[in-house]
Design an enzyme around this catalytic site. Structure first.
Site, short mmCIF file in Angstrom:
data_model
loop_
_atom_site.label_atom_id
_atom_site.label_comp_id
_atom_site.label_asym_id
_atom_site.label_seq_id
_atom_site.Cartn_x
_atom_site.Cartn_y
_atom_site.Cartn_z
N ARG A 140 0.86 -1.19 0.00
CA ARG A 140 0.00 0.00 0.00
C ARG A 140 0.89 1.24 0.00
O ARG A 140 1.65 1.46 0.94
CB ARG A 140 -0.91 -0.01 1.23
N GLU A 164 -7.43 8.17 6.47
CA GLU A 164 -7.73 8.77 7.77
C GLU A 164 -8.30 10.19 7.69
O GLU A 164 -7.69 11.14 8.20
CB GLU A 164 -6.48 8.76 8.66
N GLU A 220 -3.42 -0.23 8.26
CA GLU A 220 -2.22 0.22 9.00
C GLU A 220 -2.27 -0.35 10.41
O GLU A 220 -3.32 -0.31 11.07
CB GLU A 220 -2.14 1.75 9.14
N TYR A 224 -4.13 1.97 15.90
CA TYR A 224 -2.91 2.13 16.69
C TYR A 224 -3.13 1.90 18.18
O TYR A 224 -2.35 1.22 18.83
CB TYR A 224 -2.26 3.51 16.43
N ASN A 248 -7.35 1.43 10.04
CA ASN A 248 -6.04 1.77 10.61
C ASN A 248 -6.21 1.80 12.12
O ASN A 248 -7.05 2.54 12.64
CB ASN A 248 -5.57 3.15 10.15
N HIS A 250 -3.25 10.85 0.80
CA HIS A 250 -2.69 10.66 2.14
C HIS A 250 -2.18 12.03 2.61
O HIS A 250 -1.00 12.24 2.84
CB HIS A 250 -1.59 9.60 2.10
C1 FCB Z 1 -1.22 7.18 10.75
C2 FCB Z 1 -0.89 7.78 9.38
C3 FCB Z 1 0.46 7.34 8.87
C4 FCB Z 1 1.51 7.33 9.96
C5 FCB Z 1 1.03 6.52 11.14
C6 FCB Z 1 2.03 6.41 12.25
O1 FCB Z 1 -2.15 7.98 11.39
O2 FCB Z 1 -1.86 7.40 8.46
O3 FCB Z 1 0.81 8.20 7.81
O4 FCB Z 1 1.81 8.63 10.32
O5 FCB Z 1 -0.15 7.10 11.64
#
Ligand code: FCB
Length: 455
Positions: free
Chosen positions: A80, A169, A358, A298, A296, A124
């Protein structure tokens, strides 16, 4: 980290890694590329933690062949990447800059030759600067401009890109870029940034239609999600429901604002949002069917009721009890499991198949005296998150792929070069790439998951 063997993933599960144009390409003034909002933002003093810019980044624009070889060596089935709008249309409008599209044409062909499916994100966060000067995503016309750019790009690459992702995002772009001013374009509008949500979603819907006219490949959007953890009331005076209401407000903002309308439910109730920019027909455009929901993930977010006088309807609170990355983000694979269950339960039959577009972590990785880069924390992170995905699949959630953020250490937006997310270490002085131990670990996991592997 679990000592049990990594469970098998379904046949055809897509293994990938993700990057984005501005974070790796460099070459910002080459072959006719125009300026983007991130060039402007990074040049203004004090915006980027280490004072750096994306002018060189990982020099991927010139080193893409070496980077494709790294992908092939890892054994991923998909890569990607994102396409820089200001390379394709240097001012955001008008005819194509052929040299800009040539770069992606070459990259796509190299990927296919290496047996790696190209997965292209159209946006992006690198808006052409002239469009920002005209109002950026606050301006309705930007949505139409985005669809035109999608059409021009798919006219050239639509026969070879295997999965299209419209936006990356949009929540983070709206909240950090237009709400809080910590990302480009650096506006601080808090809830007055709502038109940015609507115009991005409208641009997505118009781009879906443009892509459908040019390609039969599946189409997706990549949203950022964070399961909400409501923390207890702080003092006895507070009404018992205040924290829960704050949690619901945060959930509407982060998790529902960019998903409810996509999946045909219109906008969620959200304090402070003015829906007057929504015109008749817009919600139908936005709800155009997508083939995949990109997720995505985290970390989860801790929320409680706002302090008196706060401009926001919630306070964000650090979550205790988790290990933390170099970004100080909690390492919480249970949050990914929870999130996938939440999407499944909340949207039911309206939910398309999911791909994790992600997932990754930053650590202060450095080569040892032999030049090797050991990153056991990243291995543990990926191990935990892959098991969480597998557990969600066992629960019945249709998850079809997992993309690690990121292939390379890269230019992490407002943090500059200080946060290393790569499976591959980059020495920014020499541009030397060194696969970390997580690269070798993931390569072995992918190889073991292939049908017919000895495991
Ligand atoms: C996400 C973004 C990516 C990168 C990661 C750590 O929010 O999409 O570009 O910065 O975080």
């Amino acid at each position: 980290m679990s000592t049990a063997p990594m469970p098998q993933f379904p046949t055809g599960f897509r293994w990938g890694v993700s990057t984005s144009a501005h974070q790796i390409e460099g070459a910002t003034a080459v072959d006719g590329r125009g300026p983007s909002i991130w060039d402007t933002f990074a040049r203004s003093p004090g915006r980027i933690g280490d004072g750096s810019t994306g002018e060189v980044a990982c020099d991927h624009y010139h080193r893409h062949t070496e980077d494709v070889a790294l992908l092939a060596g890892l054994g991923v089935s998909a890569y990607r990447f994102s396409i820089a709008w200001p390379r394709v249309q240097p001012t955001g409008t008008g005819p194509v800059n052929p040299a800009g599209l040539d770069f992606y044409d070459r990259l796509v062909d190299e990927l296919l030759a290496a047996g790696v499916d190209p997965v292209a994100t159209l946006y992006h966060w690198d808006l052409p600067q002239p469009l920002e000067d005209a109002g950026g995503w606050l301006h309705r016309d930007t949505a139409a401009r985005f669809a035109e750019y999608a059409d021009l790009t798919a006219a050239r690459l639509g026969d070879r890109v295997r999965l299209w992702i419209t936006l990356n995002e949009p929540f983070i772009h709206m909240s950090l870029g237009y709400g809080m001013g910590v990302h480009a374009p650096g506006r601080m509008m808090l809830f007055d940034a709502f038109p940015v949500a609507h115009h991005q979603l409208l641009g997505h819907g118009l781009a879906v239609a443009a892509l459908r006219a040019r390609t039969t490949s599946p189409v997706a959007i990549a949203n950022n999600y964070s399961p909400v953890r409501v923390l207890g009331d702080r003092d006895a005076d507070r009404a018992a429901g205040a924290d829960r209401a704050a949690g619901a407000a945060y959930e509407a903002l982060h998790n529902r604002l960019f998903t409810d309308p996509l999946l045909g439910r219109g906008y969620p109730e959200l304090p402070g949002f003015d829906p007057s920019v929504v015109r008749p027909g817009d919600l139908d455009t936005i709800a155009a069917p997508i083939d995949v929901l990109g997720v995505n993930y985290y970390n989860p977010t801790g929320v409680r009721a706002a302090e008196e006088g706060s401009p926001l309807p919630f306070d964000l609170v650090p979550l205790d009890g988790y290990p933390r990355t170099a970004f100080d983000w909690p390492v919480a694979p249970d949050g990914l499991h929870e999130l996938l269950g939440w999407l499944h339960d909340t949207y039911g039959d309206a939910l398309p198949p999911i791909e994790i577009t992600e997932s990754g972590c930053a650590y202060d990785d450095a080569p040892d005296t032999d030049g090797q880069v050991a990153d056991p924390d990243r291995v543990a992170y990926l191990d935990g998150h892959l098991r969480a995905v597998r557990a969600a699949i066992d629960d019945g959630v249709d998850v079809r792929g997992y993309f690690v953020w990121s292939l390379l250490d890269n230019w992490e937006w407002a943090e500059g070069f200080t946060k290393r997310f790569g499976l591959v270490h980059v020495d920014y002085a020499t541009q030397r790439r060194t696969p970390k131990s997580s690269y070798t670990w993931l390569r072995d996991v992918i190889a073991a998951s292939r049908p017919g592997s000895a495991r």
